[in-house]
Design a protein around this motif. Structure first.
Motif, PDB file in Angstrom:
ATOM      1  N   THR A 110     -61.224 -34.272 -22.698  1.00  0.00           N
ATOM      2  CA  THR A 110     -60.725 -35.475 -22.012  1.00  0.00           C
ATOM      3  C   THR A 110     -61.724 -36.138 -21.070  1.00  0.00           C
ATOM      4  O   THR A 110     -61.676 -37.335 -20.856  1.00  0.00           O
ATOM      5  N   ASP A 111     -62.617 -35.361 -20.452  1.00  0.00           N
ATOM      6  CA  ASP A 111     -63.417 -35.887 -19.337  1.00  0.00           C
ATOM      7  C   ASP A 111     -62.514 -36.516 -18.279  1.00  0.00           C
ATOM      8  O   ASP A 111     -62.858 -37.546 -17.667  1.00  0.00           O
ATOM      9  N   HIS A 112     -61.352 -35.905 -18.066  1.00  0.00           N
ATOM     10  CA  HIS A 112     -60.414 -36.351 -17.013  1.00  0.00           C
ATOM     11  C   HIS A 112     -61.170 -36.452 -15.689  1.00  0.00           C
ATOM     12  O   HIS A 112     -61.690 -35.459 -15.193  1.00  0.00           O
TER      13      HIS A 112
ATOM     14  N   ASP B 294     -74.509 -29.760 -15.442  1.00  0.00           N
ATOM     15  CA  ASP B 294     -74.670 -30.552 -14.212  1.00  0.00           C
ATOM     16  C   ASP B 294     -73.913 -31.859 -14.376  1.00  0.00           C
ATOM     17  O   ASP B 294     -74.272 -32.880 -13.780  1.00  0.00           O
ATOM     18  N   ASP B 295     -72.847 -31.834 -15.176  1.00  0.00           N
ATOM     19  CA  ASP B 295     -72.147 -33.060 -15.584  1.00  0.00           C
ATOM     20  C   ASP B 295     -71.909 -34.026 -14.424  1.00  0.00           C
ATOM     21  O   ASP B 295     -71.618 -33.630 -13.303  1.00  0.00           O
ATOM     22  N   GLY B 296     -71.994 -35.296 -14.776  1.00  0.00           N
ATOM     23  CA  GLY B 296     -72.025 -36.354 -13.762  1.00  0.00           C
ATOM     24  C   GLY B 296     -73.466 -36.804 -13.631  1.00  0.00           C
ATOM     25  O   GLY B 296     -73.758 -37.983 -13.521  1.00  0.00           O
ATOM     26  N   ASP B 297     -74.351 -35.821 -13.702  1.00  0.00           N
ATOM     27  CA  ASP B 297     -75.784 -36.104 -13.717  1.00  0.00           C
ATOM     28  C   ASP B 297     -76.415 -35.383 -14.903  1.00  0.00           C
ATOM     29  O   ASP B 297     -76.028 -34.272 -15.235  1.00  0.00           O
TER      30      ASP B 297
ATOM     31  N   ALA C 112     -72.029 -33.404 -24.120  1.00  0.00           N
ATOM     32  CA  ALA C 112     -70.761 -33.859 -23.544  1.00  0.00           C
ATOM     33  C   ALA C 112     -70.491 -35.302 -23.972  1.00  0.00           C
ATOM     34  O   ALA C 112     -71.431 -36.073 -24.192  1.00  0.00           O
ATOM     35  N   HIS C 113     -69.229 -35.637 -24.107  1.00  0.00           N
ATOM     36  CA  HIS C 113     -68.768 -37.009 -24.357  1.00  0.00           C
ATOM     37  C   HIS C 113     -69.750 -37.889 -25.147  1.00  0.00           C
ATOM     38  O   HIS C 113     -70.260 -38.889 -24.642  1.00  0.00           O
ATOM     39  N   ALA C 114     -69.990 -37.518 -26.409  1.00  0.00           N
ATOM     40  CA  ALA C 114     -70.827 -38.346 -27.297  1.00  0.00           C
ATOM     41  C   ALA C 114     -70.167 -39.716 -27.433  1.00  0.00           C
ATOM     42  O   ALA C 114     -68.945 -39.820 -27.527  1.00  0.00           O
TER      43      ALA C 114
ATOM     44  N   ILE D 187     -61.980 -28.756 -22.836  1.00  0.00           N
ATOM     45  CA  ILE D 187     -63.243 -28.135 -22.428  1.00  0.00           C
ATOM     46  C   ILE D 187     -63.897 -28.889 -21.265  1.00  0.00           C
ATOM     47  O   ILE D 187     -64.821 -28.392 -20.641  1.00  0.00           O
ATOM     48  N   HIS D 188     -63.439 -30.088 -20.964  1.00  0.00           N
ATOM     49  CA  HIS D 188     -64.172 -30.922 -20.012  1.00  0.00           C
ATOM     50  C   HIS D 188     -63.213 -31.689 -19.112  1.00  0.00           C
ATOM     51  O   HIS D 188     -62.674 -32.728 -19.504  1.00  0.00           O
ATOM     52  N   CYS D 189     -62.957 -31.173 -17.912  1.00  0.00           N
ATOM     53  CA  CYS D 189     -62.197 -31.979 -16.962  1.00  0.00           C
ATOM     54  C   CYS D 189     -62.695 -31.721 -15.539  1.00  0.00           C
ATOM     55  O   CYS D 189     -63.383 -30.739 -15.269  1.00  0.00           O
TER      56      CYS D 189
ATOM     57  N   ASN E 180     -74.735 -30.786 -21.633  1.00  0.00           N
ATOM     58  CA  ASN E 180     -75.492 -31.823 -20.926  1.00  0.00           C
ATOM     59  C   ASN E 180     -74.825 -33.190 -21.030  1.00  0.00           C
ATOM     60  O   ASN E 180     -74.323 -33.594 -22.074  1.00  0.00           O
ATOM     61  N   HIS E 181     -74.832 -33.869 -19.894  1.00  0.00           N
ATOM     62  CA  HIS E 181     -74.410 -35.273 -19.804  1.00  0.00           C
ATOM     63  C   HIS E 181     -75.673 -36.074 -20.084  1.00  0.00           C
ATOM     64  O   HIS E 181     -76.524 -36.225 -19.224  1.00  0.00           O
ATOM     65  N   CYS E 182     -75.828 -36.552 -21.327  1.00  0.00           N
ATOM     66  CA  CYS E 182     -77.105 -37.118 -21.745  1.00  0.00           C
ATOM     67  C   CYS E 182     -77.229 -38.586 -21.360  1.00  0.00           C
ATOM     68  O   CYS E 182     -76.484 -39.438 -21.859  1.00  0.00           O
TER      69      CYS E 182
ATOM     70  N   VAL F 242     -66.357 -46.297 -16.856  1.00  0.00           N
ATOM     71  CA  VAL F 242     -66.441 -44.874 -17.156  1.00  0.00           C
ATOM     72  C   VAL F 242     -67.846 -44.584 -17.668  1.00  0.00           C
ATOM     73  O   VAL F 242     -68.530 -45.479 -18.145  1.00  0.00           O
ATOM     74  N   ASN F 243     -68.243 -43.339 -17.536  1.00  0.00           N
ATOM     75  CA  ASN F 243     -69.583 -42.969 -17.963  1.00  0.00           C
ATOM     76  C   ASN F 243     -69.526 -41.746 -18.875  1.00  0.00           C
ATOM     77  O   ASN F 243     -69.020 -40.716 -18.461  1.00  0.00           O
ATOM     78  N   PRO F 244     -70.040 -41.803 -20.119  1.00  0.00           N
ATOM     79  CA  PRO F 244     -70.663 -42.969 -20.728  1.00  0.00           C
ATOM     80  C   PRO F 244     -69.672 -44.124 -20.864  1.00  0.00           C
ATOM     81  O   PRO F 244     -68.473 -43.906 -20.946  1.00  0.00           O
TER      82      PRO F 244
HETATM   83 ZN   LIG Z   1     -70.389 -36.591 -17.937  1.00  0.00          ZN
END
Ligand SMILES: [Zn+2]
Length: 437
Positions: free
Chosen positions: A320-322, A154-157, A234-236, A62-64, A181-183, A293-295
């Motif tokens: 993955t947040d590849h 707005d991932d990344g921000d 996203a990415h807890a 779901i996230h790359c 959301n990228h929290c 990496v973030n988080p």
């Molecule tokens: Zn993110």
């Protein structure tokens, strides 16, 4: 002419149907035709011998970050989807932090066209929440929804302004699509390059506290309740985030979340260069920018919380947040380096260490890569039901291999797992009945 592929003798695991048995699987013209303990070879069928291997639905990410348009030197839709196929994925969702951002119809149409022309597998775009991802003004969300985006981010921000987030979640409720959301509260994370803790103290790096994530997760849950919208975290990465999500779910608020392979398997010690925990042998040094990496990679308690919550179903699925980067982005001081890890080709091998150590069942792992993300998408993929798309991943759970990023198909060679010995190797990936890896 019809095309037929018969996969013989594999251990078929399909969590959507509760199947876990040694069987044959037949695909005809790109669709799944039959699963049975013994299927005799039809005329003109290709045979794939899967004895000793696991046969599962194609993985869904779901996230790359595919980086196209705008940063083709880091990755393209073509190289990113080829890397995904090599990692066992048949569906990926592309984050909109491209240049320009996917905040309007023409950019999303461009991505869809490029995917049609060059992608080996299925690509679903994610639309930006705000114009230019600047957090000031909502994008044309309903027009993007008409084009088939599967959510907004707005991932990344992070979306910093709570009122913008409130409006976005309001639209989310109408459009029946999630806000991803990228929290991270910017003022709490400013200037930080890793987790705040003993390693950041030791290395003299500014850390970001768990609260930077948790404060915004709490806000978003409150706004989801207010609006009836669906917020997806996203990415807890922290124990506190999980506690917030667990209690929100218990009260019926529409909140879901994902976890990455690295937040399930690596701690902040990786930044120290210390043995990378469970991935021996490694002799990397401290300040390894590939571990930035973030988080950020968190502490052991957080990692344990991720594993427990994934098993318990509090975390909905693995993503993955590849985040591929060029060598130039990473061959810098730790402070100056870009955030991100190239994950697609190591995801299965690193996750299988959890199975190897008895921390997770292989069926749970496959569920979190297939039927659970499919449920999130609301689409009939990620299963092996008769008549569905022939998206299949075949892997050897016992094969070991050493990570050499120079062998990655992805342009992003940025992995902290260089030199790690992983167990679990993709043998073949089929998309719509065609072998793409
Ligand atoms: Zn993110």
């Amino acid at each position: 002419m019809t095309s037929k592929t018969l996969i013989k003798g594999g251990r078929i695991i399909d969590p959507a149907q509760g199947i876990d048995q040694i069987s044959d699987l037949l695909m005809v013209d790109g669709l799944i035709e039959e699963i049975n303990t013994s299927i005799s070879k039809p005329r003109n069928a290709e045979i794939f011998n899967a004895e000793g291997l696991i046969v599962s639905p194609g993985f869904i990410d779901i996230h790359c970050h595919l980086r196209e348009p705008g940063e083709e030197y880091k990755e393209t839709i073509e190289t990113g989807t080829a890397a995904a196929a090599a990692g066992g994925f048949t569906t990926v969702c592309a984050m909109p932090n491209t240049q320009p951002a996917m905040d309007n119809q023409s950019v999303v149409e461009y991505v869809l066209r490029k995917a049609k022309e060059t992608a080996l597998i299925r690509v679903f775009p994610i639309g930006a929440i705000t114009i230019g991802r600047k957090g000031k003004q909502l994008s044309e969300m309903s027009e993007l929804a008409d084009l088939g985006v599967i959510g907004f981010s707005d991932d990344g921000d992070p979306v910093e302004d709570p009122n913008i987030m409130r409006q976005a979640l309001g639209y989310s409720a109408d459009l029946k699509l999630p806000i991803i959301n990228h929290c991270e509260v910017p003022s709490l994370a400013e200037g930080a390059s890793m987790n705040e803790g003993w390693v950041s103290n030791r290395l003299g790096l500014k850390g970001m506290p768990a609260s930077a994530e948790e404060v915004m997760v709490a806000r978003d849950i409150s706004l989801a309740e207010l609006t009836g919208g669906h917020v997806h975290i996203a990415h807890a990465s922290t124990r506190g985030t999980i506690a917030l999500i667990e209690s929100a779910k218990a009260t019926g608020i529409k909140v879901t979340c994902e976890v990455t392979p690295h937040h399930l398997t690596l701690t902040e010690n990786a930044v120290m260069g210390h043995g990378k925990d469970d991935f021996q042998p490694l002799d990397n040094n401290a300040y390894d920018t590939n571990a930035k990496v973030n988080p950020p990679l968190r502490n052991k308690s957080d990692v344990n919380s991720m594993i427990e919550s994934l098993n318990a179903g509090i975390i909905d699925f693995i993503a993955t947040d590849h985040a591929p980067h060029s060598a130039v982005d990473k061959m810098t001081t730790f402070q100056d380096s870009s955030f991100g890890i190239s994950v697609l080709e190591t995801a299965l091998g690193s996750l299988m260490t959890l199975v190897d150590k008895g921390q997770m069942e292989v069926n749970t792992l496959i569920k979190k890569l297939t039927s659970d993300p499919a449920t999130f998408l609301g689409k009939n993929i990620g299963n092996l039901k008769n008549g569905t798309s022939g998206d299949i991943t075949i892997f050897d759970p016992n094969a070991t291999w050493t990570v050499d990023p120079q062998n990655f198909i992805s342009k992003g060679k940025n992995t902290p797992l260089e030199g790690a010995l992983l167990k679990g190797k993709i043998k073949a990936t089929f998309f719509q009945g065609i072998k793409v890896y």
